[in-house]
Design a protein around this motif. Structure first.
Motif, PDB file in Angstrom:
ATOM      1  N   PHE A 328       0.860  -1.188   0.000  1.00  0.00           N
ATOM      2  CA  PHE A 328       0.000   0.000   0.000  1.00  0.00           C
ATOM      3  C   PHE A 328       0.889   1.227   0.000  1.00  0.00           C
ATOM      4  N   GLY A 329       0.365   2.327  -0.534  1.00  0.00           N
ATOM      5  CA  GLY A 329       1.151   3.543  -0.640  1.00  0.00           C
ATOM      6  C   GLY A 329       0.927   4.475   0.526  1.00  0.00           C
ATOM      7  N   ALA A 337      -4.239   5.793   2.855  1.00  0.00           N
ATOM      8  CA  ALA A 337      -3.162   4.942   2.343  1.00  0.00           C
ATOM      9  C   ALA A 337      -3.693   3.564   1.968  1.00  0.00           C
ATOM     10  N   LEU A 338      -4.652   3.055   2.753  1.00  0.00           N
ATOM     11  CA  LEU A 338      -5.164   1.722   2.485  1.00  0.00           C
ATOM     12  C   LEU A 338      -6.011   1.665   1.221  1.00  0.00           C
ATOM     13  N   LYS A 400      -9.681  -5.635   3.274  1.00  0.00           N
ATOM     14  CA  LYS A 400     -10.778  -4.669   3.211  1.00  0.00           C
ATOM     15  C   LYS A 400     -11.271  -4.526   1.774  1.00  0.00           C
ATOM     16  N   HIS A 401     -10.370  -4.677   0.814  1.00  0.00           N
ATOM     17  CA  HIS A 401     -10.713  -4.467  -0.586  1.00  0.00           C
ATOM     18  C   HIS A 401     -10.702  -5.759  -1.400  1.00  0.00           C
ATOM     19  N   GLY A 402     -10.617  -6.887  -0.740  1.00  0.00           N
ATOM     20  CA  GLY A 402     -10.466  -8.140  -1.472  1.00  0.00           C
ATOM     21  C   GLY A 402     -11.698  -8.547  -2.243  1.00  0.00           C
ATOM     22  N   SER A 403     -11.560  -9.642  -2.955  1.00  0.00           N
ATOM     23  CA  SER A 403     -12.633 -10.182  -3.783  1.00  0.00           C
ATOM     24  C   SER A 403     -13.641 -10.947  -2.932  1.00  0.00           C
ATOM     25  N   ASP A 404     -14.906 -10.935  -3.370  1.00  0.00           N
ATOM     26  CA  ASP A 404     -15.936 -11.739  -2.704  1.00  0.00           C
ATOM     27  C   ASP A 404     -15.872 -13.204  -3.135  1.00  0.00           C
ATOM     28  N   ASN A 446      -1.076   2.791  13.082  1.00  0.00           N
ATOM     29  CA  ASN A 446      -1.617   1.641  12.356  1.00  0.00           C
ATOM     30  C   ASN A 446      -2.973   1.868  11.697  1.00  0.00           C
ATOM     31  N   ARG A 447      -3.602   3.002  11.932  1.00  0.00           N
ATOM     32  CA  ARG A 447      -4.931   3.233  11.375  1.00  0.00           C
ATOM     33  C   ARG A 447      -4.897   3.237   9.852  1.00  0.00           C
ATOM     34  N   ASP A 448      -6.042   2.960   9.236  1.00  0.00           N
ATOM     35  CA  ASP A 448      -6.112   2.831   7.785  1.00  0.00           C
ATOM     36  C   ASP A 448      -5.703   4.108   7.064  1.00  0.00           C
TER      37      ASP A 448
END
Length: 549
Positions: A328-329, A337-338, A400-404, A446-448
């Protein structure tokens, strides 16, 4: 005596001592001050606003007590329960990571913090709470509210404790803390004949590799890193601390490369830092899987024969940070960033989730947990399914952004054909009166929004496992010996805002009486009483910097 940040000086002094590695400062009395369940929080503006709002929302009920700032109350009618359920990790041997087998239980207004404790490991931060005895009662103490035994929902929790006691050989079930929500104005979770008991499980940090046969990834004759850090073929042996730090800084700063190749010797060096049996390396889960399986089996039997359950795992099931490059950037204007991911980040996350589950010797036990809700029969009294929920944390934040699209358990394995919904996980879990999350959103590292510092500290623990020893029982990295910089204090403020103050800012946002988290790896249970002023004996010094309103 000044109540900095709204909390009592004794709690803050104990929290500061526990955050440091100065063992001489952490006495039994200090630990008791830190872990005592009842915690007063003084914030007159917040108390005044909330009491008026709650009184207006309950016009036909008894009024919320509204008082002058100088008035003291021994028991506040405005309060919430804060529970950190710790983690499930470690073997507990002399040269291994501490043994954690903690979990939380919530049913209606009741909240219990529990642990399976072996005679060898003990539970030093909590002293020695008595082992649970079947059909027993909780002994009142600064950690246990005696009113729990008299609550009408207590018999169901007692049945669960009876079932769990003895499910893991050579351990005792101990109740580390117990309290209840006792306000007629702050709602707790639903009660009644069809309300399940909720069991909360904390961080696992399941290993991605723990042997040469699953650490090496050879494709078309090439040794693939697949996002891992590259370690010099001769490892860190003989390097000075400065040279080790330089290696750490250089490697962590490199760009994520999904197709990067390496050498067999370099991967062997990576594995020596990641996992060595019976040693403290990057893998903190170690061999906690068999105990996890026994715990899951006991939960299933209770649900099928006694009372319905639901289970919530609070994130960091997988660990996709330690020993890996960052996919992640940074933040971009208003973009977290997330939400600024490398193009290969989701393929990377799915790839290592599969290897965690199907290539390591701990994987079968993890799959056993993930399939619990599919396997368990309906509860005979209510017909309810055993519902399971899995959240993401910071170490598996890509999910959090993965595939279903589910991961299918391969043929020939236990639970073959089962669908595992683990590559797209939610951040929070709500039900009326209850809010659960991983807990990292209150952690500035550590927050998103921007977890890059947390990632860097994680890699420090990869190259220098002893860095974890810098943490005391107050919890995670970043705490300092002042009230405003203790991560635990920040976390309680965060829970206070979400549970109570958001209702004042927006009446449509409901109050919630119970907050549950993981993240810190150190269990804690508090009933936080909102007070208009310090107790009479502390009133001369006043309050400094009360937060949350």
């Amino acid at each position: 005596m000044v109540w900095t940040s709204g909390f009592s000086p004794s709690f803050l002094d104990a929290a500061a001592a526990c955050a440091l590695t100065n063992a001489s400062a952490v006495t039994d009395a200090t630990l008791l001050d830190y872990f005592e369940t009842r915690l007063g929080y003084v914030n007159y503006p917040a108390y005044s606003r909330l009491s008026k709002r709650l009184a207006a929302a309950n016009p036909l009920g008894p009024r919320v007590v509204t008082v002058a700032k100088e008035t003291s109350q021994a028991l506040s009618q405005i309060h919430f329960v804060y529970m950190d359920v710790g983690c499930w990790a470690g073997n507990g041997g002399k040269d291994e990571w501490p043994r954690h087998r903690e979990f939380g239980v919530v049913h209606g207004d009741l909240a219990l913090l529990c642990a399976f404790v072996s005679d060898k490991s003990g539970c030093p931060h909590y002293g020695e709470p008595p082992a649970w005895k079947k059909e027993g009662q909780l002994a009142p103490s600064p950690l246990v509210d005696a009113a729990v035994n008299r609550h009408p929902d207590w018999p169901r929790i007692r049945m669960l404790l009876d079932r769990l006691a003895g499910c893991i050989p050579d351990t005792n079930l101990r109740v580390l803390g117990a309290t209840l929500l006792a306000s007629p104005y702050i709602p707790g979770p639903p009660r009644g004949e069809d309300a399940p008991i909720t069991v909360f499980l904390g961080d696992l940090h399941a290993p991605v590799a723990n042997a040469p046969e699953n650490a090496h990834i050879v494709e078309n004759g090439r040794e693939m890193l697949r996002g891992r850090l590259e370690v010099a073929a001769d490892g860190l042996a003989g390097l000075s601390p400065a040279s080790r730090a330089a290696m750490h800084t250089a490697e962590v700063g490199r760009e994520f490369e999904w197709e990067r190749t390496s050498t067999r010797e370099s991967v062997e060096s990576w594995l020596r830092l990641y996992h060595v049996k019976k040693q403290r390396t990057a893998d903190i889960f170690q061999e906690a899987g068999p105990d996890l399986r026994l715990f899951v089996n006991a939960l299933q039997k209770f649900h099928e024969k006694a009372w319905p359950l639901e289970l919530v795992q609070l994130g960091d099931f997988f660990d996709l940070w330690i020993g890996f490059r960052r996919a992640f950037g940074g933040t971009l204007d208003k973009t977290d960033a997330l939400d600024n991911l490398h193009p290969d980040a989701l393929e990377f996350a799915r790839f290592w989730a599969r290897r965690t589950l199907f290539e390591t010797d701990q994987g079968p036990h993890l799959v056993h947990l993930l399939t619990l809700g599919q396997r368990a029969a309906r509860n005979p009294q209510t017909g309810m399914r055993l519902r399971t929920t899995f959240l993401h944390g910071n170490h598996d934040n890509y999910l959090k952004h993965g595939s279903d699209s589910p991961i299918i358990v391969p043929a020939g394995r236990e639970h073959a054909g089962r669908k595992l919904q683990v590559t797209h996980l939610r951040s929070s879990w709500y039900k009326p009166g209850l809010w659960a999350e991983h807990g990292h959103q209150a952690d500035a590292f550590n927050r998103d929004r921007d977890p890059r510092w947390g990632y860097k500290l994680t890699q420090l623990a990869f190259f220098e496992p002893g860095a974890r020893s810098l943490e005391g029982p107050a919890g995670w990295f970043g705490s300092k010996a002042t009230g405003k910089s203790l991560q635990r204090v920040n976390s309680i403020h965060h829970a206070f805002r979400g549970c109570l103050m958001d209702h004042w800012f927006s009446p449509a946002q409901p109050c919630r009486g119970i907050y549950v988290m993981g993240h810190s790896h150190e269990p804690m249970l508090k009933r936080v009483d909102l007070l208009p002023c310090p107790p009479r004996e502390h009133r001369q010094g006043g309050v400094s910097g009360g937060g949350g309103a």
